[in-house]
Design an enzyme around this catalytic site. Structure first.
Site, short mmCIF file in Angstrom:
data_model
loop_
_atom_site.label_atom_id
_atom_site.label_comp_id
_atom_site.label_asym_id
_atom_site.label_seq_id
_atom_site.Cartn_x
_atom_site.Cartn_y
_atom_site.Cartn_z
N CYS A 1 -53.33 -33.99 -32.95
CA CYS A 1 -54.20 -34.36 -34.06
C CYS A 1 -53.35 -34.69 -35.29
O CYS A 1 -52.62 -35.68 -35.30
CB CYS A 1 -55.21 -33.26 -34.32
SG CYS A 1 -56.67 -33.82 -35.22
N HIS B 1 -57.79 -31.62 -28.70
CA HIS B 1 -57.50 -30.19 -28.84
C HIS B 1 -58.00 -29.44 -27.60
O HIS B 1 -58.93 -29.87 -26.93
CB HIS B 1 -58.23 -29.61 -30.05
CG HIS B 1 -57.68 -30.01 -31.37
ND1 HIS B 1 -56.54 -29.47 -31.90
CD2 HIS B 1 -58.14 -30.92 -32.27
CE1 HIS B 1 -56.32 -30.00 -33.09
NE2 HIS B 1 -57.26 -30.89 -33.34
#
Length: 483
Positions: free
Chosen positions: A330, A427
């Site tokens: 991310c 994630h």
């Protein structure tokens, strides 16, 4: 009839989140239908819910303890700090505003109707709702407009259990002091107390329990000994992730100022044979690390500047030169590119900043946040990976042609020509046991088989048994009031 009980703390980090998870699992084992609820949370470690929003990671764990999918109503107000004085405010799963602390203090009372709405919905069809407070009700300077502790308990008319942390010392003063500063109506809402994190022979605190009960009039639910396996449960605060050393595979993680969604580290930390070391500011990235993970960030550009200020950019380049591996997730993925462009000033002043340059990609910040639970495939082996996306920005460039995940029929992620440096937006991918083993096998070291999901559920079961042994769960359930 649905009943509810609220667990508040005499201070921050007294173990409320873990206790709620354990109590919930214990009540489920007793045959009750249970749901967790936290009116207001502050955390950058969020979970994406089944109904398309985001809540605090602790409430996702508590939902798991209840055997439920996480829902936005379990945590209707989530504060995600972006600076030392301001935070993004998430209401019922969606971005509401970005406010300075002073401005939020003026507006929070207006959020009570939404909080009560969520509370009513989450209780439908349940036997018991276990509510977690935030911080401490002793912060009476924050009582006006409060939605997190006594303000909510009063509005919803729910009884309260106050928990003290004996590990930090002064637990009698914590509890008796709270009683002393609260108003009489707020004190009447507190029906019992418990002591958490005791080390040693709990019978030695019998006199302490009597003193607290005499001074406050509250019933004692017992003394809970230190639960040694707490580290096996997903952490909400990065400060709760203890570096675990001694494994053959060494993973180093720089602690960013605004680190976010670092639950990627929990399965690694729990796997035998893996050392996960959190590198604090002022410390160099270790030269003997096998893998360096740059985690997510709530403020990517600011954290990139922080990364450089620690000299970690130099350490990272040396690590790659020595043949080490890097994974950016991310915000960490965005940092690894050649540039980050924020023309709209989404993270502050409009700017274009140079990235770390280890991936030939660039990121353009966009105002729309992507929130999605996703299932992907690890391209080298075909292993399935389930996770979530929670980010702003679009990343493109030549290294995206070497995507290493397949997601919704498209490539996801990027890697450099050697395959040493990789990044992606997904994630939670390390929760998949087969993927975790396959990915880490690239480091050339053996990995012990570990069933992560099974270990989390086993730990929740052990926590429930621990609380059944040392805490009066029957009395706690009896104290719960109708809603």
């Amino acid at each position: 009839m649905t009943k509810a009980i609220m667990i508040q703390g005499a201070g921050s980090n007294v173990g409320k989140s873990m206790l709620v998870a354990g109590i919930a699992r214990a009540c489920v084992k007793r045959g009750l239908s249970v749901a967790p609820f936290k009116p207001q949370n502050m955390s950058n470690n969020a979970a994406v819910t089944a109904d398309g929003g985001e809540i605090g990671r602790a409430q996702a764990l508590q939902a798991r303890a209840c055997g439920l999918e996480p829902l936005v109503d379990m945590n209707p107000v989530l504060l995600k700090p972006e600076t030392d004085t301001g935070a993004q405010v998430i209401v019922q799963g969606q971005r509401f505003a970005t406010l300075k602390a002073r401005d939020y203090g003026k507006q929070k009372a207006q959020l009570m109707p939404a909080v009560l709405d969520s509370f009513r919905r989450i209780g439908v069809g349940r036997d018991l709702v276990i509510i977690e407070g935030a911080g401490s009700p002793a912060e009476v300077n924050l009582r006006a407009g409060d939605i997190a502790n006594m303000g909510f308990a009063e509005a919803a008319n729910v009884p309260v259990v106050l928990v003290g942390d004996i590990d930090r010392g002064g637990v009698i003063a914590q509890l008796v002091g709270t009683h002393a500063v609260l108003s009489d109506p707020d004190n009447e809402l507190i029906k019992a107390f418990a002591i958490n994190k005791f080390r040693g022979d709990t019978t030695l605190f019998a006199e302490g329990l009597n003193i607290i009960a005499q001074r406050t009039g509250w019933a004692s639910l017992g003394v809970v000994p230190w639960f040694a396996d707490a580290w096996r449960l997903p952490a909400e605060d990065v400060m709760d992730i203890a570096s675990r050393t001694g494994g053959d595979i060494k993973v180093a993680v720089p602690r960013l100022n605004r680190i976010a969604n670092f639950d990627d580290l929990d399965p690694l930390s729990a796997t035998p044979g893996i050392s996960v070391e959190i590198i604090n500011p002022g410390q160099p990235l270790p030269g003997d690390a096998d893998l360096i993970i740059i985690p997510g960030s709530k403020s990517t550009i600011a954290d990139l500047a922080h990364f450089r200020s620690q000299g970690w950019d130099i350490d990272l380049t040396a690590h790659v030169r020595r043949g080490g591996h890097v994974l950016g997730i991310c915000g960490g993925y965005q940092m690894l590119g050649t540039s980050i462009i924020d023309e709209d000033g989404i993270e502050g002043t409009p700017c274009r900043v140079e990235g770390l340059g280890l991936l030939n990609v660039q990121t353009v910040m966009k105002p729309q946040k992507r929130l999605a639970r996703s299932t992907a495939t690890y391209q080298p082996t075909g292993d399935a990976v389930s996770g979530y996306e929670i980010h702003i920005g679009e990343t493109t460039g030549p290294d995206c042609e070497r995507a290493w995940l397949s997601l919704d029929g498209r490539g996801e992620g990027a890697s450099n020509t050697s395959g040493q440096v990789m990044g992606c937006y997904l994630h939670g991918l390390f929760e998949a046991d087969s993927f975790r083993a396959a990915f880490l096998s690239r480091l050339g070291k053996p990995l012990t088989d570990h069933r992560y999901a099974d270990s989390v559920d086993a730990t929740l079961d052990a926590l429930a048994e621990h609380l059944e042994t040392h805490m009066d769960i029957s009395q706690l359930i009896a104290l719960a009031g109708p809603v």
